[in-house]
Write a protein that holds these residues in place. Structure first.
Motif, short mmCIF file in Angstrom:
data_model
loop_
_atom_site.label_atom_id
_atom_site.label_comp_id
_atom_site.label_asym_id
_atom_site.label_seq_id
_atom_site.Cartn_x
_atom_site.Cartn_y
_atom_site.Cartn_z
N HIS A 53 -11.63 -1.34 -7.38
CA HIS A 53 -11.21 -2.59 -8.03
C HIS A 53 -12.37 -3.31 -8.73
O HIS A 53 -12.32 -4.54 -8.88
CB HIS A 53 -10.54 -3.55 -7.03
N HIS A 104 -12.66 -3.31 -2.56
CA HIS A 104 -11.98 -2.47 -1.57
C HIS A 104 -12.93 -1.32 -1.24
O HIS A 104 -13.23 -0.49 -2.09
CB HIS A 104 -10.66 -1.94 -2.14
N ALA A 155 -10.78 -7.27 -10.25
CA ALA A 155 -9.39 -7.30 -9.79
C ALA A 155 -8.58 -6.25 -10.53
O ALA A 155 -7.44 -6.47 -10.89
CB ALA A 155 -8.81 -8.68 -9.99
N HIS A 204 -3.13 -0.12 5.27
CA HIS A 204 -4.37 -0.35 4.54
C HIS A 204 -5.40 0.68 4.96
O HIS A 204 -5.65 0.87 6.15
CB HIS A 204 -4.86 -1.78 4.80
N ASP A 224 -11.43 -4.96 2.90
CA ASP A 224 -11.49 -5.78 1.68
C ASP A 224 -12.50 -6.91 1.83
O ASP A 224 -12.44 -7.68 2.80
CB ASP A 224 -10.11 -6.38 1.35
N ASN A 272 -4.24 -2.03 -8.31
CA ASN A 272 -3.18 -2.70 -7.57
C ASN A 272 -3.81 -3.75 -6.64
O ASN A 272 -4.19 -3.47 -5.50
CB ASN A 272 -2.40 -1.67 -6.75
N VAL A 273 -3.90 -5.01 -7.15
CA VAL A 273 -4.57 -6.09 -6.40
C VAL A 273 -3.78 -7.37 -6.53
O VAL A 273 -2.89 -7.50 -7.37
CB VAL A 273 -6.00 -6.30 -6.91
N THR A 274 -4.12 -8.35 -5.71
CA THR A 274 -3.55 -9.70 -5.79
C THR A 274 -4.63 -10.72 -6.11
O THR A 274 -4.34 -11.91 -6.17
CB THR A 274 -2.89 -10.08 -4.46
N TRP A 319 0.85 -1.19 0.00
CA TRP A 319 0.00 0.00 0.00
C TRP A 319 0.88 1.24 0.00
O TRP A 319 1.86 1.33 0.76
CB TRP A 319 -0.93 0.03 1.23
N HIS A 344 -11.57 -8.72 -5.45
CA HIS A 344 -12.17 -8.31 -4.17
C HIS A 344 -12.72 -6.88 -4.32
O HIS A 344 -12.36 -6.15 -5.24
CB HIS A 344 -11.15 -8.37 -3.03
N TYR A 389 -6.57 2.23 -7.68
CA TYR A 389 -7.88 1.80 -7.20
C TYR A 389 -8.65 1.05 -8.30
O TYR A 389 -9.68 0.47 -8.04
CB TYR A 389 -8.72 3.00 -6.73
#
Length: 347
Positions: free
Chosen positions: A290, A323, A313, A242, A246, A316-318, A237, A321, A272
Motif C-alpha cells: 500500500h 501493511h 493508500a 488479516h 497494519d 484495497n485500503v480504507t 480480506w 497505512h 496490495y
C-alpha cells in the motif's frame, strides 16, 4: 541311754602336776590311752599320775551342739537344741577358774555385755567364699544377702546403662534427622538460588542477544498506530482473515528496511497496491504494501534502516497505512508481531 545321775565320788587328793603345788588344779589333757569307753555311763579315768587319787569317774554329761550348713546360705544351729544339764563335783567346781577371767569370754559373760551381741554373732561360716570374707561378710546369710544386693545393683546399673544408651541413640537419631532436614533445606535454597541465577543469566544473555539484534534490525516506520493485527477475520480480506500487521501513518511517512537484504521485487501488486519484497540472507521475505511511492528496484541491496518507500493508500485500503507481512523461506506466512519481537523489536 546315758544317765545324768552322778556316779559315786572317787577319793580325791591333791597332786602336783609339773611345777604345780599340791592342792592346786592343774591342766590335764586326756589322751586316747587315758580314756576307755564305758557302756551305759560316760566315765573318764586317769591311768597315770593321779589315777588313784585323782578324778576316777565323772558325772558330767556333755551336750554337743551340731552345726551344719544347709541351703545356699542358711544354717542349722545349736540354738534350738534343748539345754543339757551339766554337774561337777564340788571339789572340782571350787577349783575352776572364773569364766569372766577367761580371754575372749569375760566380755560375753559380763553383766554389762550387749544383749544382742551373742544373738548377732555368726554361728557358722558355712557357704562363705573368699570374696565374701574380703567384703566383710561373717556368715552365709549375710553373704547371700550381699550377693543379692550386689546382683540387684548390677541389674539396675545395666538397666540404667541401657536406658542411657537408648536415650543417647534417640538423641543422636533426632540430631541426625534435624541435620538432614537442615541440609535438605539448605540444598533446596542452593538449588533455588542456582536456578534463579541461571534464569537471570539466561535473561541477561537473551537481553544482550536482542540488543544486538535490535542494533541490526529496525521497525519499518515511525509515528504510527497499530490498527489491525495478524489473524483477524473480516470480509474486507480475500482470504477471510488479516495476513499481516497494519501501521497506520500519514501518507508520505518514510518506510525503512527492517534488515539488510536484497530487493526481490518492487511494483504494483493488485489489492496490495505498490509493494516492495525484501529478501533476507536466510530466505525470509518481508512485504511492504500500500505504498504511495517506492525508492528501490529489484536486485538492489539495502541495509538496516534504509528508506525504501513511503506510506500510502494504494490497493484495497480504507486509509493510509503500511501493511507488513513476514513469510518464511518455505513461503508460509507468520505473525509479524511475534517475528519482530523475536528480533528484539517492540512494535
Amino acid at each position: 541311754m546315758a544317765s545324768n545321775k552322778p556316779a559315786p565320788a572317787a577319793p580325791f587328793e591333791t597332786h602336783t602336776f609339773g611345777n604345780e603345788t599340791d592342792g592346786a588344779w592343774g591342766e590335764w589333757n586326756p589322751t586316747e590311752e587315758s580314756l576307755r569307753p564305758v557302756r551305759g555311763r560316760h566315765r573318764v579315768a586317769k591311768r597315770s599320775g593321779i589315777a588313784r587319787n585323782g578324778l576316777a569317774r565323772s558325772s558330767t554329761v556333755l551336750g554337743v551342739g551340731v552345726f551344719a550348713a544347709v541351703g545356699a546360705g542358711g544354717m542349722a544351729t545349736a540354738q534350738d537344741k534343748p539345754a543339757v544339764s551339766i554337774s561337777l563335783p564340788d571339789a572340782i567346781a571350787d577349783n575352776l577358774p572364773d569364766a569372766k577371767s577367761l580371754p575372749g569370754v569375760g566380755s560375753l559373760a559380763s553383766d554389762d555385755a550387749e544383749p544382742d551381741l551373742l544373738a548377732t554373732a555368726p554361728l557358722t561360716t558355712a557357704g562363705l567364699t573368699t570374696a565374701d570374707a574380703e567384703q566383710g561378710a561373717t556368715d552365709a546369710g549375710e553373704a547371700l544377702r550381699a550377693r543379692i544386693l550386689q546382683q540387684a545393683e548390677q541389674q539396675q546399673a545395666e538397666a540404667d546403662a541401657t536406658e542411657k544408651a537408648a536415650a543417647e541413640t534417640a538423641a543422636a537419631e533426632k540430631a541426625a534427622a534435624q541435620a538432614k532436614k537442615q541440609q535438605t533445606e539448605a540444598e533446596k535454597k542452593i538449588e533455588a538460588a542456582k536456578k534463579k541465577a541461571e534464569a537471570e543469566a539466561k535473561a541477561k544473555a537473551e537481553a544482550e542477544r536482542l540488543a544486538k539484534l535490535a542494533a541490526s534490525y529496525s521497525l519499518p516506520t515511525s509515528s504510527y498506530t497499530l490498527t489491525s493485527t495478524y489473524g483477524e477475520s473480516g470480509s474486507m480480506w480475500s482470504s477471510g482473515y488479516h495476513t499481516g500487521l497494519d501501521f497506520a501513518a500519514p501518507t508520505g511517512t518514510p518506510v525503512k528496511a527492517v534488515h539488510s537484504g536484497t530487493v526481490k521485487s518492487a511494483g504494483w501488486s493488485g489489492s496490495y497496491g505498490y509493494r516492495t519484497v525484501l529478501e533476507l540472507a536466510d530466505g525470509t521475505e518481508i512485504w511492504y504494501c500500500h505504498q504511495s511511492s517506492m525508492t528501490v528496484s529489484a536486485g538492489q541491496k539495502v541495509t538496516t534502516g534504509e528508506v525504501i518507500g513511503r506510506v500510502g493508500a494504494t490497493g484495497n485500503v480504507t486509509g493510509p497505512h503500511l501493511h507488513l507481512e513476514i513469510h518464511t523461506p518455505g513461503g508460509s506466512g507468520v505473525d509479524p508481531m511475534s517475528w519482530l519481537r523475536g528480533m528484539g523489536l517492540t512494535p
